[in-house]
Design a protein around this motif. Structure first.
Motif, PDB file in Angstrom:
ATOM      1  N   ASN A  34       0.770  -1.244   0.044  1.00  0.00           N
ATOM      2  CA  ASN A  34       0.014   0.049   0.042  1.00  0.00           C
ATOM      3  C   ASN A  34       0.855   1.250  -0.025  1.00  0.00           C
ATOM      4  O   ASN A  34       1.645   1.500   0.817  1.00  0.00           O
ATOM      5  CB  ASN A  34      -0.960  -0.246   1.163  1.00  0.00           C
ATOM      6  CG  ASN A  34      -2.225   0.901   1.135  1.00  0.00           C
ATOM      7  OD1 ASN A  34      -1.975   2.033   0.273  1.00  0.00           O
ATOM      8  ND2 ASN A  34      -3.233   0.469   1.535  1.00  0.00           N
ATOM      9  N   PRO A  35       0.913   2.026  -1.096  1.00  0.00           N
ATOM     10  CA  PRO A  35       1.570   3.129  -1.208  1.00  0.00           C
ATOM     11  C   PRO A  35       1.086   4.573  -0.246  1.00  0.00           C
ATOM     12  O   PRO A  35       1.816   5.630  -0.241  1.00  0.00           O
ATOM     13  CB  PRO A  35       1.728   3.775  -2.709  1.00  0.00           C
ATOM     14  CG  PRO A  35       0.070   3.353  -2.868  1.00  0.00           C
ATOM     15  CD  PRO A  35      -0.126   1.828  -2.179  1.00  0.00           C
ATOM     16  N   VAL A  36       0.052   4.335   0.569  1.00  0.00           N
ATOM     17  CA  VAL A  36      -0.412   5.512   1.445  1.00  0.00           C
ATOM     18  C   VAL A  36      -0.526   4.746   2.859  1.00  0.00           C
ATOM     19  O   VAL A  36      -0.460   3.779   2.996  1.00  0.00           O
ATOM     20  CB  VAL A  36      -1.894   5.948   1.106  1.00  0.00           C
ATOM     21  CG1 VAL A  36      -1.723   6.441  -0.459  1.00  0.00           C
ATOM     22  CG2 VAL A  36      -2.743   4.664   0.915  1.00  0.00           C
ATOM     23  N   MET A  37      -0.306   5.809   3.706  1.00  0.00           N
ATOM     24  CA  MET A  37      -0.915   5.326   5.095  1.00  0.00           C
ATOM     25  C   MET A  37      -2.307   4.797   5.359  1.00  0.00           C
ATOM     26  O   MET A  37      -3.068   5.709   4.875  1.00  0.00           O
ATOM     27  CB  MET A  37      -0.333   6.694   6.223  1.00  0.00           C
ATOM     28  CG  MET A  37       1.162   6.801   6.242  1.00  0.00           C
ATOM     29  SD  MET A  37       1.556   8.016   7.645  1.00  0.00           S
ATOM     30  CE  MET A  37       1.015   9.464   6.619  1.00  0.00           C
ATOM     31  N   ILE A  38      -2.319   3.731   6.121  1.00  0.00           N
ATOM     32  CA  ILE A  38      -3.702   3.595   6.394  1.00  0.00           C
ATOM     33  C   ILE A  38      -3.852   3.212   7.859  1.00  0.00           C
ATOM     34  O   ILE A  38      -2.856   3.093   8.597  1.00  0.00           O
ATOM     35  CB  ILE A  38      -4.165   2.031   5.467  1.00  0.00           C
ATOM     36  CG1 ILE A  38      -3.128   0.940   6.084  1.00  0.00           C
ATOM     37  CG2 ILE A  38      -3.959   2.107   4.185  1.00  0.00           C
ATOM     38  CD1 ILE A  38      -3.430  -0.335   5.424  1.00  0.00           C
ATOM     39  N   PRO A  39      -5.225   3.359   8.324  1.00  0.00           N
ATOM     40  CA  PRO A  39      -5.252   3.172   9.838  1.00  0.00           C
ATOM     41  C   PRO A  39      -4.900   1.706  10.159  1.00  0.00           C
ATOM     42  O   PRO A  39      -5.643   0.759   9.445  1.00  0.00           O
ATOM     43  CB  PRO A  39      -6.757   3.631  10.070  1.00  0.00           C
ATOM     44  CG  PRO A  39      -7.598   3.403   8.742  1.00  0.00           C
ATOM     45  CD  PRO A  39      -6.306   3.854   7.660  1.00  0.00           C
ATOM     46  N   PHE A  40      -4.477   1.710  11.268  1.00  0.00           N
ATOM     47  CA  PHE A  40      -4.062   0.255  11.746  1.00  0.00           C
ATOM     48  C   PHE A  40      -4.492  -0.090  13.135  1.00  0.00           C
ATOM     49  O   PHE A  40      -4.828  -1.102  13.383  1.00  0.00           O
ATOM     50  CB  PHE A  40      -2.363   0.114  11.687  1.00  0.00           C
ATOM     51  CG  PHE A  40      -2.003  -1.070  11.678  1.00  0.00           C
ATOM     52  CD1 PHE A  40      -2.134  -2.055  10.425  1.00  0.00           C
ATOM     53  CD2 PHE A  40      -1.184  -1.738  12.665  1.00  0.00           C
ATOM     54  CE1 PHE A  40      -1.658  -3.180  10.388  1.00  0.00           C
ATOM     55  CE2 PHE A  40      -0.939  -3.149  12.748  1.00  0.00           C
ATOM     56  CZ  PHE A  40      -0.921  -3.967  11.320  1.00  0.00           C
ATOM     57  N   GLN A  41      -4.540   1.067  14.072  1.00  0.00           N
ATOM     58  CA  GLN A  41      -5.153   0.664  15.379  1.00  0.00           C
ATOM     59  C   GLN A  41      -5.405   1.989  15.987  1.00  0.00           C
ATOM     60  O   GLN A  41      -4.641   3.015  15.760  1.00  0.00           O
ATOM     61  CB  GLN A  41      -3.907   0.052  16.170  1.00  0.00           C
ATOM     62  CG  GLN A  41      -4.707  -0.481  17.696  1.00  0.00           C
ATOM     63  CD  GLN A  41      -3.703  -1.493  18.416  1.00  0.00           C
ATOM     64  OE1 GLN A  41      -3.763  -2.534  18.050  1.00  0.00           O
ATOM     65  NE2 GLN A  41      -2.606  -0.909  19.059  1.00  0.00           N
ATOM     66  N   VAL A  42      -6.454   1.801  16.769  1.00  0.00           N
ATOM     67  CA  VAL A  42      -6.656   3.224  17.495  1.00  0.00           C
ATOM     68  C   VAL A  42      -6.926   2.626  19.192  1.00  0.00           C
ATOM     69  O   VAL A  42      -7.399   1.391  19.430  1.00  0.00           O
ATOM     70  CB  VAL A  42      -8.129   3.614  17.324  1.00  0.00           C
ATOM     71  CG1 VAL A  42      -8.564   4.887  18.310  1.00  0.00           C
ATOM     72  CG2 VAL A  42      -7.879   4.372  15.914  1.00  0.00           C
ATOM     73  N   VAL A  43      -6.323   3.375  20.377  1.00  0.00           N
ATOM     74  CA  VAL A  43      -6.329   2.908  21.633  1.00  0.00           C
ATOM     75  C   VAL A  43      -6.745   4.025  22.331  1.00  0.00           C
ATOM     76  O   VAL A  43      -6.424   5.114  22.249  1.00  0.00           O
ATOM     77  CB  VAL A  43      -4.859   2.482  22.240  1.00  0.00           C
ATOM     78  CG1 VAL A  43      -5.036   2.139  23.544  1.00  0.00           C
ATOM     79  CG2 VAL A  43      -4.193   1.412  21.173  1.00  0.00           C
ATOM     80  N   ILE A  44      -7.847   3.790  23.042  1.00  0.00           N
ATOM     81  CA  ILE A  44      -8.514   4.685  24.166  1.00  0.00           C
ATOM     82  C   ILE A  44      -8.240   4.475  25.479  1.00  0.00           C
ATOM     83  O   ILE A  44      -8.386   3.476  25.885  1.00  0.00           O
ATOM     84  CB  ILE A  44     -10.037   4.862  23.921  1.00  0.00           C
ATOM     85  CG1 ILE A  44     -10.240   5.477  22.592  1.00  0.00           C
ATOM     86  CG2 ILE A  44     -10.298   5.966  25.025  1.00  0.00           C
ATOM     87  CD1 ILE A  44     -11.861   5.460  22.250  1.00  0.00           C
ATOM     88  N   ASN A  45      -7.477   5.177  26.151  1.00  0.00           N
ATOM     89  CA  ASN A  45      -7.131   4.949  27.805  1.00  0.00           C
ATOM     90  C   ASN A  45      -7.532   6.114  28.535  1.00  0.00           C
ATOM     91  O   ASN A  45      -6.855   7.277  28.202  1.00  0.00           O
ATOM     92  CB  ASN A  45      -5.634   4.676  27.771  1.00  0.00           C
ATOM     93  CG  ASN A  45      -5.146   3.915  28.892  1.00  0.00           C
ATOM     94  OD1 ASN A  45      -6.042   3.651  29.974  1.00  0.00           O
ATOM     95  ND2 ASN A  45      -4.048   3.411  29.246  1.00  0.00           N
ATOM     96  N   GLY A  46      -8.120   5.913  29.656  1.00  0.00           N
ATOM     97  CA  GLY A  46      -8.356   6.895  30.721  1.00  0.00           C
ATOM     98  C   GLY A  46      -9.269   6.995  31.636  1.00  0.00           C
ATOM     99  O   GLY A  46      -9.787   5.619  31.866  1.00  0.00           O
ATOM    100  N   THR A  47     -10.135   7.820  32.063  1.00  0.00           N
ATOM    101  CA  THR A  47     -11.284   7.561  32.968  1.00  0.00           C
ATOM    102  C   THR A  47     -12.319   8.398  32.466  1.00  0.00           C
ATOM    103  O   THR A  47     -12.208   9.646  31.850  1.00  0.00           O
ATOM    104  CB  THR A  47     -10.823   8.059  34.389  1.00  0.00           C
ATOM    105  OG1 THR A  47     -10.583   9.329  34.348  1.00  0.00           O
ATOM    106  CG2 THR A  47      -9.895   7.160  34.892  1.00  0.00           C
ATOM    107  N   ARG A  48     -13.651   8.053  32.936  1.00  0.00           N
ATOM    108  CA  ARG A  48     -14.761   8.780  32.666  1.00  0.00           C
ATOM    109  C   ARG A  48     -15.710   8.550  33.702  1.00  0.00           C
ATOM    110  O   ARG A  48     -16.036   7.631  34.500  1.00  0.00           O
ATOM    111  CB  ARG A  48     -15.341   8.326  31.332  1.00  0.00           C
ATOM    112  CG  ARG A  48     -15.793   6.905  30.985  1.00  0.00           C
ATOM    113  CD  ARG A  48     -16.794   6.821  29.929  1.00  0.00           C
ATOM    114  NE  ARG A  48     -17.973   7.633  30.185  1.00  0.00           N
ATOM    115  CZ  ARG A  48     -18.764   7.947  29.290  1.00  0.00           C
ATOM    116  NH1 ARG A  48     -18.588   7.652  28.073  1.00  0.00           N
ATOM    117  NH2 ARG A  48     -19.985   8.687  29.663  1.00  0.00           N
TER     118      ARG A  48
END
Length: 675
Positions: free
Chosen positions: A189-203
């Motif tokens: 793939n010649p372009v950047m593609i989304p690979f991972q998203v991480v959400i960390n914290g409190t609510r």
């Protein structure tokens, strides 16, 4: 809505709650923020770690065609939501753990569609709506204030990492969102593609009001990111799946309204038998015929004459012909508010005077042909006095703009060419003994050899049911203009025109004339043999004109030149050549054999092979158990377009019995064609 989708909603609400400030200071400027295609699809594994929950999701984004689709899978089943921005409609399809599907459509602007609006957005403008941009859809871009962190390895792949922060004063929301994109030199793939998203914290904990908070830790792994358009079928409700609340869309196309024939192929799920049935519909004639093809060398035939109100069962193989009044269980009958029965055809059966709306489903291939389909949901629809149906009808026709079929009518006509009809649902029935039951059936009727033409009376000829003591033979001469060879004529059309001309002259139903044969006598002369039939038993016109009166009227009008037969540009004036009298007693003096089944009488039409009348032997009827089984078969299988009587007849033939009818043998005297 399942728990899995509720979790997804909560997570997306969490992501989209707002970005307040940078969390970290970038160590370097890093690459430019990636851009995204206007069309893509991606599989996502969502691990909601603080809930010990995993959800598998597939998303489709299509800015060019203004549509989006979201699929989620878990142990609860699956959910599909897709948005059609052109129609401003959202469709929700749920599949339970048991595999059962349900569908509901809601307006895009309604409260029920808020999840779809959150996923794909909805920019409303002057009565239209549009999908949001890819940046807004993925919630990643300069407007969200991301900070570049550097290169990190994720699932063994070196990725660019950006981070944004969500800190909301007063709400105790405090978490980071890390985005990982592949490097441009990784894989093909010649372009950047989304690979991972991480959400960390409190609510804050939404389930309590004491101000307590809980940890949030979610990991979203993007797998198989696919730039480009997806299959159009993914943005349509699957054919055959009813979807409540859906817009009707394209209206049901014009359906045949006069004369047509069609051959059906259907697999009977009750008996694992493949059936072939041919139907003839004559709406202007108010005549119906059904041929059921069994393993014998000739079909079982049902003819219904709504002009006389008589239903005929003819079995050529066994030489039986019986009659009974047309009633609510007849093959093609529909009763009006005046308690009068009329012929119901494909158009009437599908629409029932527009009581049931059809929703356009779209284009698909059926038997290798491009077709369009419509679906109609029925809730407790009365099919007869003792049967109701809850389910759906699906009507499939050939896409006339792509395919043309030699059906007998003008190829420029916009008439629909039927291709398949599906009936799917529960049939509830009430038997004469008061037993009430229900059964689920799905029956598909493949419609083959669909033909339309000028009404043809030959298929509705019932003269085979009348013996020589019940008809009078007339012979006519038809002079042809010089140079008109008999072989150049449309013989079937000629017989129909002869029948129509004579029946109009005598002001009688065309079915009172039968057995029409035309012979070439040479010297530009045709010989016509035909039978003038008695009024049939159970006729709704008990005081109709007698056979002798018809013969006398025809002889007077034909011999006085008041009858002409038109065939194209050809007009023929016939003359009566001969009347053949019969020596049998008048049928009114011969008592017919009759039986009674429930409230429906059946009668044998007495027939004889010659001048001497012969009384037929009665055949065995049905016992109680067989009658109940027969009733269930009639109620369930023969729902669409008159198949009740077809399956009834097939059931009877397979058992070697003649149902509740008294069978009668017949033998028709061969007409002498040599004059």
């Amino acid at each position: 809505m399942t728990s899995g989708v509720q979790v997804v909603i909560a997570v997306f609400v969490l992501i989209g709650a707002g970005r307040a400030q940078d969390c970290l200071t970038s160590m370097n400027d890093g690459p430019s923020l990636p851009t995204f295609p206007d069309q893509f699809s991606v599989d996502i594994e969502a691990n909601i770690i603080h809930l010990n929950f995993t959800l598998h999701v597939t998303e489709y984004y299509d800015n060019i065609n203004q549509r989006g689709r979201f699929e989620s899978y878990s142990s609860f089943g699956s959910n599909v939501t897709f948005v059609n921005y052109d129609m401003m409609e959202v469709s929700h399809i749920t599949t339970g753990a048991d595999g059962q599907k349900s569908c509901m459509a809601t307006p895009l602007a309604s409260n029920s569609s808020r999840f779809a609006r959150f996923l794909f957005g909805a920019q409303f403008d002057n009565g239209t709506a549009h999908i949001i941009s890819t940046t807004q859809f993925l919630m990643f871009g300069a407007e969200f204030n991301e900070t570049y962190i550097g290169i990190e390895t994720v699932r063994g792949v070196p990725c660019h990492r950006w981070q944004s922060c969500n800190v909301t004063t007063g709400s105790q929301r405090n978490y980071t969102i890390d985005y990982y994109f592949t490097q441009t030199n990784w894989s093909y793939n010649p372009v950047m593609i989304p690979f991972q998203v991480v959400i960390n914290g409190t609510r804050p904990d939404r389930n309590v009001t004491d101000g307590s908070i809980h940890e949030v830790y979610n990991v979203y792994s993007f797998v198989n990111f696919r730039p480009g358009p997806a299959d159009d079928e993914l943005f349509r409700v699957p054919p055959g799946l009813p979807c409540l609340g859906r817009q009707t869309g394209k209206p049901l196309p014009p359906l045949p309204q006069d004369y047509y024939t069609v051959l059906y192929e259907t697999a009977n799920p009750m008996s694992n038998v493949i059936l072939y049935l041919r139907e003839y519909y004559g709406f202007s004639q108010q005549l119906y015929r059904l041929d059921l093809y069994t393993n014998s060398d000739s079909p079982v035939v049902i003819i219904e004459d709504f002009n006389e109100g008589v239903h005929y069962n003819i079995t050529y193989r066994y030489g039986t012909c019986s009659a009974l009044p047309i009633n609510a269980t007849s093959a093609s009958a529909v009763r009006d508010s005046n308690e009068t029965f009329h012929l119901e055809g494909l158009k009437q059966h599908l629409q029932r005077q527009d009581q049931y709306n059809y929703t356009y489903e779209g284009i698909s291939q059926v038997r290798g042909v491009d077709t369009e389909s419509w679906i109609s949901v029925r809730n407790n629809q009365p099919l007869s006095d003792v049967t109701n149906f809850t389910g759906f009808f699906q009507y499939i026709s050939v896409q006339s703009s792509v395919w043309s079929i030699a059906t007998g009518f003008n190829s420029s006509s916009n008439m629909s060419v039927p291709w398949r009809v599906v009936v799917d649902g529960n049939f509830t029935y009430r038997l004469p003994n008061g037993t009430v039951g229900s059964i689920y059936q799905r029956i598909a009727y493949e419609m083959l050899e669909f033909k339309t033409s000028e009404p043809d009376y030959d298929p509705f000829d019932v003269s085979v049911c009348f013996g020589v003591d019940q008809y009078t033979l007339l012979r006519l001469t038809l002079p042809l203009p010089d140079g008109t060879p008999y072989t150049s004529l449309d013989h079937s059309l000629l017989r129909t025109r002869i029948r129509l001309a004579l029946s109009r002259a005598a002001n009688i139903p065309a079915t009172r004339l039968g057995g029409i044969n035309v012979y070439d006598r040479g010297n530009n002369t045709l010989l016509v043999n035909l039978h003038v039939l008695d009024s049939p038993p159970y006729s709704i016109h008990p005081n109709s004109v007698s056979r002798d009166q018809i013969v006398s009227m025809l002889m007077d009008k034909v011999n006085s030149g008041q009858v002409s037969i038109t065939l194209g540009e050809l007009t023929i004036t016939p003359s009566i050549r001969m009347r053949s009298n019969n020596s049998c007693p008048n049928p009114s003096n011969v008592e017919p054999s009759t039986t009674v089944t429930s409230t429906i009488r059946t009668s044998t039409i007495t027939s004889s092979p010659g001048p001497t009348c012969v009384k037929e032997e009665e055949s065995e009827g049905l016992d109680t158990g067989a009658a109940v089984g027969l009733a269930i078969g009639m109620l369930i299988v023969g729902i669409i377009i008159g198949l009740v009587s077809a399956v009834l007849t097939m059931w009877v033939i397979r058992r070697g019995k003649s149902a509740s009818f008294k069978a009668s043998t017949y033998s028709k005297q061969k007409d002498d064609a040599v004059i």
